[in-house]
Design a protein around this motif. Structure first.
Motif, short mmCIF file in Angstrom:
data_model
loop_
_atom_site.label_atom_id
_atom_site.label_comp_id
_atom_site.label_asym_id
_atom_site.label_seq_id
_atom_site.Cartn_x
_atom_site.Cartn_y
_atom_site.Cartn_z
N MET A 157 10.74 -23.47 -18.59
CA MET A 157 11.22 -22.38 -19.44
C MET A 157 10.97 -21.03 -18.78
O MET A 157 11.83 -20.14 -18.82
N ASN A 158 9.82 -20.86 -18.20
CA ASN A 158 9.47 -19.60 -17.54
C ASN A 158 10.45 -19.28 -16.42
O ASN A 158 10.97 -18.16 -16.33
N VAL A 159 10.74 -20.27 -15.60
CA VAL A 159 11.67 -20.07 -14.49
C VAL A 159 13.09 -19.82 -15.00
O VAL A 159 13.79 -18.92 -14.52
N ALA A 160 13.53 -20.61 -15.98
CA ALA A 160 14.89 -20.47 -16.51
C ALA A 160 15.11 -19.09 -17.14
O ALA A 160 16.12 -18.43 -16.88
N VAL A 161 14.16 -18.65 -17.96
CA VAL A 161 14.29 -17.36 -18.64
C VAL A 161 14.28 -16.22 -17.62
O VAL A 161 15.08 -15.27 -17.71
N ASN A 162 13.39 -16.28 -16.64
CA ASN A 162 13.30 -15.21 -15.64
C ASN A 162 14.53 -15.14 -14.75
O ASN A 162 14.80 -14.09 -14.14
N ASN A 163 15.29 -16.25 -14.67
CA ASN A 163 16.48 -16.27 -13.82
C ASN A 163 17.78 -16.26 -14.61
O ASN A 163 18.85 -16.43 -14.04
N GLY A 164 17.69 -16.06 -15.91
CA GLY A 164 18.90 -15.94 -16.72
C GLY A 164 19.70 -17.21 -16.86
O GLY A 164 20.92 -17.16 -17.05
N LEU A 165 19.04 -18.37 -16.77
CA LEU A 165 19.74 -19.64 -16.93
C LEU A 165 19.68 -20.06 -18.41
O LEU A 165 18.60 -20.12 -18.99
N PRO A 166 20.82 -20.32 -19.05
CA PRO A 166 20.82 -20.65 -20.48
C PRO A 166 20.23 -22.03 -20.75
O PRO A 166 20.73 -23.03 -20.25
N VAL A 167 19.16 -22.08 -21.53
CA VAL A 167 18.50 -23.35 -21.85
C VAL A 167 18.17 -23.37 -23.35
O VAL A 167 17.03 -23.50 -23.75
N THR A 168 19.20 -23.27 -24.16
CA THR A 168 18.99 -23.16 -25.60
C THR A 168 18.29 -24.38 -26.20
O THR A 168 17.45 -24.24 -27.09
N ALA A 169 18.64 -25.57 -25.72
CA ALA A 169 18.02 -26.78 -26.28
C ALA A 169 16.56 -26.89 -25.86
O ALA A 169 15.69 -27.21 -26.67
#
Length: 470
Positions: A407-419
């Motif tokens: 989650m930390n990596v995805a959010v910091n890189n703007g990758l959508p991970v809603t689930a």
């Protein structure tokens, strides 16, 4: 005239395959369809068993043993009511109608009540497993009229998928419980598919992996604790070549997801019952959001961003596997919690142990993990939430760090991970002793005099938050 044990109305792929499955197990069956092509196809594929169908509804009805057993596999909605209306004047009291489509559970409740008054037995039955499952062994969720189920039990147990020799079918409960459980099954399916899609996105657009690398990783995971039908299917997709272009087909499929409504129904019911299933809800919302392709393209140009993923890909893959495992557990947990609440609200008398048991084989959400879930409810049939099982708690504790890191990596890189994100916040909310909801209740009482409960004494209270001095 030869008398048949069961008749199928609707000889599309699912209906036809179910008939073939029944014939394989020695049952004398027939079908009815208005389309001559469907009747011809049934005869062609059913030559081994000399399967025949009828184009006349009257002849079809007269060919069935008493009490008549009639399975409907037609599109949900008005068509089901139309077929039932045609059937009614031709049937005798005690005859049985089984709706095996994806009908909304409220429609099933209505139909059961109406037909019961006319002396006809009716129940709704969810079927999972797709075309292959119908042909060689589905998971089935029949609920409603017990008399009707008793008359169908031997047939259903014979054609169902088997796990450890046990059939993946059981009497679900009264009313529309069968279709309700199938609806929730589909909601869990939505969540699992979205989680796999987000994992693919992280690997493709985050790590820069090729389709071959992604396929290999999905295949590897499918050999471990993440083994499931959906993981197997997903790995296979990355090997399928488009004959037209020579490219992998996955790259030629437009990124706009469609749906038939069962996921939406699950979300709607969860809100009616005031029980949160955020991972399932986000999976439904993500499909809807994907349809705004033009808008997404425009905003991608307006808000460009760089991606900087950790260089240690091997460690990151291990964290992703943990994150996906944690989220898969949570998807089942949310769906089963909704079933627990619905059982209490609608008096469905659901046995979650039996439901987990029949989901282990034949159905779309079958997975190795379901054996652990089955054992959890077997150990404690009154288990309110899957998170309360000690074995499941160990698995969550072991894998939560992976989800937090992903989650930390995805959010910091703007990758959508809603689930993934909704899974994490759902878990964190449930494990939080004191939520900030006290402030919300205070706000409600301030502007609307909606009252509140106190922490230090029983009762309902209202405070004069904004005293006006005249």
């Amino acid at each position: 005239m030869k008398k048949y044990t069961l008749g199928m109305i609707g000889l599309g792929t699912m209906g036809r395959n179910l008939l073939l499955n029944m014939a394989d197990h020695g049952f004398s069956v027939t079908g009815y369809d208005k389309d001559p092509k469907m009747l011809k196809t049934l005869e062609e594929v059913g030559q081994k068993h000399n399967l025949k169908g009828f184009s006349s509804l009257e002849d079809f009805i007269q060919s069935l043993e008493l009490p008549r057993r009639i399975v409907l596999l037609v599109p949900a909605g008005a068509i089901v009511d139309s077929v039932i209306k045609e059937l009614e004047p031709l049937l005798d009291q005690g005859d049985i109608i089984i709706d095996s489509g994806n009908s909304h559970f409220t429609d099933t409740s209505r139909r059961a009540t109406e037909l019961s008054k006319k002396g006809l037995h009716f129940f709704g039955m969810g079927i999972s497993g797709g075309e292959e499952g119908a042909r060689f062994g589905p998971s089935m969720m029949p609920g409603g009229d017990k008399t009707a189920y008793a008359a169908m039990k031997d047939i259903l147990e014979a054609i169902a998928a088997k796990v450890n020799g046990e059939p993946c079918v059981t009497y679900i409960g009264p009313g529309a419980s069968g279709h309700f459980v199938k609806m929730v099954h589909n909601g869990i399916e939505y969540a699992m598919m979205q989680l796999l899609a987000e994992s693919y996105d992280i690997m493709k657009n985050g790590l820069g992996y090729s389709n071959e690398q992604i396929q290999q990783l999905f295949d590897k995971w499918n050999k471990g604790r993440l083994q499931s039908f959906l993981m197997e299917v997903t790995a296979s997709i990355f090997t399928f070549v488009d004959e037209k272009t020579g490219n992998l087909m996955v790259d030629m499929v437009k990124d706009e997801a469609k749906s038939k409504g069962t996921g939406k129904w699950t979300s709607q019911v969860s809100m009616d019952l005031q029980l949160p299933i955020p991972t399932i809800n986000e999976a439904v919302s993500s499909r809807d959001l994907s349809k705004f392709k033009k808008l997404r393209v425009a905003l991608a140009e307006a808000f460009p961003h760089e991606i900087n993923i950790p260089e240690n890909h091997q460690e990151f893959e291990a964290q992703m596997e943990q994150a996906l495992y944690f989220a898969m557990i949570s998807s089942y947990a949310q769906g089963l919690h909704l079933l627990w609440q619905a059982s209490n609200t609608y008096s469905y008398e659901l046995d979650l142990q039996e439901i987990a048991k029949i989901w282990r084989g034949g159905c779309i959400i079958r997975a190795e993990l379901l054996e652990d879930i089955y054992q959890a409810y077997k150990a404690n049939p009154a288990l309110e939430h899957l998170y309360m099982d000690a074995n499941i708690q160990d698995k969550l504790s072991e894998t939560i760090s992976g989800l937090r890191k992903i989650m930390n990596v995805a959010v910091n890189n703007g990758l959508p991970v809603t689930a993934f994100a909704s899974t994490l916040t759902y878990f964190d909310s449930l494990r939080t002793k004191n939520l900030p909801s006290n402030l919300i209740q205070a706000q409600r009482d301030f502007f609307g005099a909606h009252t509140f409960e106190r922490t230090d004494e029983e009762g309902i209270f209202h405070a004069i938050w904004n005293q006006i001095t005249l």
